[in-house]
Design an enzyme around this catalytic site. Structure first.
Site, PDB file in Angstrom:
ATOM      1  N   HIS A  19       0.920  -1.258   0.045  1.00 50.25           N
ATOM      2  CA  HIS A  19       0.270   0.157   0.058  1.00 50.25           C
ATOM      3  C   HIS A  19       0.991   1.312  -0.264  1.00 50.25           C
ATOM      4  O   HIS A  19       0.636   2.263  -0.679  1.00 50.25           O
ATOM      5  CB  HIS A  19      -0.937   0.011   1.268  1.00 50.25           C
ATOM      6  CG  HIS A  19      -1.940   1.376   1.278  1.00 50.25           C
ATOM      7  ND1 HIS A  19      -2.955   1.240   0.783  1.00 50.25           N
ATOM      8  CD2 HIS A  19      -1.704   2.598   1.691  1.00 50.25           C
ATOM      9  CE1 HIS A  19      -3.591   2.098   1.019  1.00 50.25           C
ATOM     10  NE2 HIS A  19      -2.987   3.088   1.391  1.00 50.25           N
ATOM     11  N   GLU A  20       1.664   1.533   0.970  1.00 49.21           N
ATOM     12  CA  GLU A  20       2.666   2.380   1.064  1.00 49.21           C
ATOM     13  C   GLU A  20       3.681   2.607  -0.148  1.00 49.21           C
ATOM     14  O   GLU A  20       3.910   3.582  -0.471  1.00 49.21           O
ATOM     15  CB  GLU A  20       3.330   2.589   2.624  1.00 49.21           C
ATOM     16  CG  GLU A  20       2.657   2.385   3.436  1.00 49.21           C
ATOM     17  CD  GLU A  20       1.654   3.784   3.567  1.00 49.21           C
ATOM     18  OE1 GLU A  20       1.799   4.671   3.088  1.00 49.21           O
ATOM     19  OE2 GLU A  20       0.539   3.521   4.358  1.00 49.21           O
ATOM     20  N   HIS A  23       1.851   4.543  -2.765  1.00 50.97           N
ATOM     21  CA  HIS A  23       1.846   5.998  -2.628  1.00 50.97           C
ATOM     22  C   HIS A  23       3.325   6.463  -3.001  1.00 50.97           C
ATOM     23  O   HIS A  23       3.427   7.578  -3.823  1.00 50.97           O
ATOM     24  CB  HIS A  23       1.693   6.340  -1.384  1.00 50.97           C
ATOM     25  CG  HIS A  23       0.379   6.253  -0.744  1.00 50.97           C
ATOM     26  ND1 HIS A  23      -0.887   6.732  -1.577  1.00 50.97           N
ATOM     27  CD2 HIS A  23      -0.281   5.642   0.225  1.00 50.97           C
ATOM     28  CE1 HIS A  23      -2.119   6.218  -0.953  1.00 50.97           C
ATOM     29  NE2 HIS A  23      -1.730   5.634   0.219  1.00 50.97           N
TER      30      HIS A  23
END
Length: 357
Positions: A19-20, A23
C-alpha cells in the site's frame, strides 16, 4: 498463539508495504519528494537515509506511512522544495499519488491470483447431472442422472458453473440443451422457472433454475498465462464487488455488524491459513489486500478516499476546501475510525470468550 502472531505480522507487513509503496512510487513518478517511508508506527527500530528519504522500520506493526514534502496545506515550504511539494502539484497528480495505495492493493490481489492460477490451475465442477429434482423443467424434459451437459444454446459447456451462469443470464428464456447419454447425444428443450432460494448473505431471493444438481466431482484445468491473468482479474473484481455489497448490507442492517473483525480475528485467521498451506495463506493475503484497498477508498477524512473527496470538491468548485473545514472533517474522520477500531476489538474479545466457552 505464537504461530498466529508471526503470520499476522507477515500479512500486515506485506499489505502495508504494498500500500505505502504504491503511494511512494506514484509520488516519485509525479515529482513529489518523499521525506519518510515507514513500515509501522511509533518509535523507529531501524532507519536508513537514502537521498532525501529516510526508510524506517517502526515498533508498532499495525500500519505505515509515507511523509511527503509539502503534504499538509498551509505549511511553510522552502523555496527550493516547492517544485517537489505535494501541495503544489496538479489535482490529477495529487489524486494519482493518493489513489495509488489502494490501487496497488488491488494489483497485489491480481498478482497473487495470477501466480496461483499459473502454477496450480483451477478446479471446476464437472457438468454431470447427479440428481434431477422433483417438479422441475429438467424432470419434465427427460434429463436423467448421469447425463453430461455438452451445450446450451450453442454455448459449449465445460463446467457446472457454466450451466448456472447461462441459466441465470437467460432470464427464463427457452434453452436448447445437448446432453451426452451413454454412447450417444440427445437434444432437449426446456424453459427455466423461478424458484425461492437464498443468496450468499442468507437473504431470500428468487432465481431461475432447471432443477438439476451436480455430482460434486471436479476436474483440474491448467491455464495459459493469458487465461490465468483473466481469471485473476475476474476473481479480484468479484471480491471487490462482494466486499462492497457486504459493506452496503451492513450499513442497511441486512447483515449484522458483529461479523466485523479486528486484529485479533485477522491474527487467528492468518495462523489458520498459514497452517493450511502456502496457497491458502496467499489467498488470504489477496482477500485482505482487496479489503484494505476498498476500506481506504471510503470517503472518510484521514483515509485515502477522504483526500480524494477533497480533491473532487476542489475540481467541481474550483477552490480547495478551507484549512479550517479540512481540519474539522479530519478530526471527525479520526473519531469515526477510533470508534470503529473499538467496535471491532470488542467483537474480537466477545468472539474469543464465546469460542473459549
Amino acid at each position: 498463539m505464537g504461530h498466529s502472531a508471526v503470520a499476522f505480522i507477515i500479512v500486515i507487513g506485506i499489505l502495508v508495504f504494498i500500500h505505502e509503496f504504491g503511494h511512494f512510487i506514484a509520488a516519485r513518478l509525479c515529482g513529489v519528494g518523499v521525506k519518510v517511508f515507514s513500515l509501522g508506527f511509533g518509535p523507529k527500530i531501524l532507519k536508513k537515509r537514502v537521498g532525501r528519504t529516510q526508510y524506517c522500520l517502526s515498533a508498532i506493526p499495525l500500519g505505515g506511512y509515507v511523509k511527503m514534502v509539502g503534504e499538509e496545506p498551509g505549511t511553510t515550504i522552502d523555496p527550493e522544495d516547492i517544485q517537489a511539494s505535494f501541495t503544489h502539484k496538479s489535482l490529477l497528480q495529487k489524486s494519482i499519488v493518493v489513489a495509488a495505495g489502494p490501487v496497488f492493493n488491488f494489483l497485489l490481489a491480481i498478482f497473487i491470483f495470477y501466480v496461483l492460477y499459473q502454477f496450480s490451475g483451477i478446479y471446476q465442477a464437472k457438468p454431470v447431472v447427479g440428481k434431477v429434482m422433483e417438479d422441475t423443467p429438467a424432470l419434465a424434459a427427460g434429463i436423467k442422472p448421469g447425463d453430461v451437459i455438452k451445450e446450451i444454446n450453442q454455448n459449449k459447456i465445460e463446467s457446472f458453473e457454466d450451466i448456472a451462469r447461462i441459466v441465470s443470464a437467460g432470464k427464463g428464456e427457452q434453452l436448447d440443451i445437448i446432453v451426452e447419454r451413454g454412447t450417444g447425444f440427445k437434444g432437449i428443450v426446456l424453459s427455466p422457472v423461478l424458484r425461492p432460494s437464498k443468496n450468499l448473505f442468507g437473504e431470500e431471493i428468487e432465481k431461475y433454475v432447471i432443477g438439476i444438481v451436480g455430482t460434486g466431482e471436479s476436474f483440474h484445468k491448467s491455464l495459459n498465462p493469458v487465461a490465468a491473468l483473466w481469471h485473476a482479474v475476474k476473481d479480484t473484481y468479484g471480491l471487490v464487488k462482494l466486499t462492497i455489497l457486504s459493506v452496503g448490507k451492513m450499513i442497511n442492517g441486512s447483515i449484522s455488524a458483529n461479523n466485523l473483525g479486528g486484529p485479533l480475528m485477522i491474527a487467528q485467521m492468518a495462523g489458520e491459513q498459514a497452517k493450511a498451506g502456502v496457497m491458502s495463506f496467499a489467498w488470504f493475503i489477496a482477500l485482505l489486500s482487496v479489503n484494505l484497498g476498498i476500506i481506504n477508498l471510503f470517503p472518510i477524512p484521514v483515509l485515502d478516499g477522504g483526500h480524494l473527496l477533497f480533491f473532487g470538491i476542489e475540481a467541481v468548485t474550483g477552490k480547495a476546501v478551507s484549512d479550517k473545514l479540512r481540519e474539522k472533517l479530519i478530526q471527525f474522520g479520526a473519531a469515526v475510525l477510533v470508534a470503529l477500531m473499538v467496535f471491532v476489538f470488542y467483537n474480537d474479545i466477545v468472539r474469543m470468550f464465546i469460542n473459549g466457552g
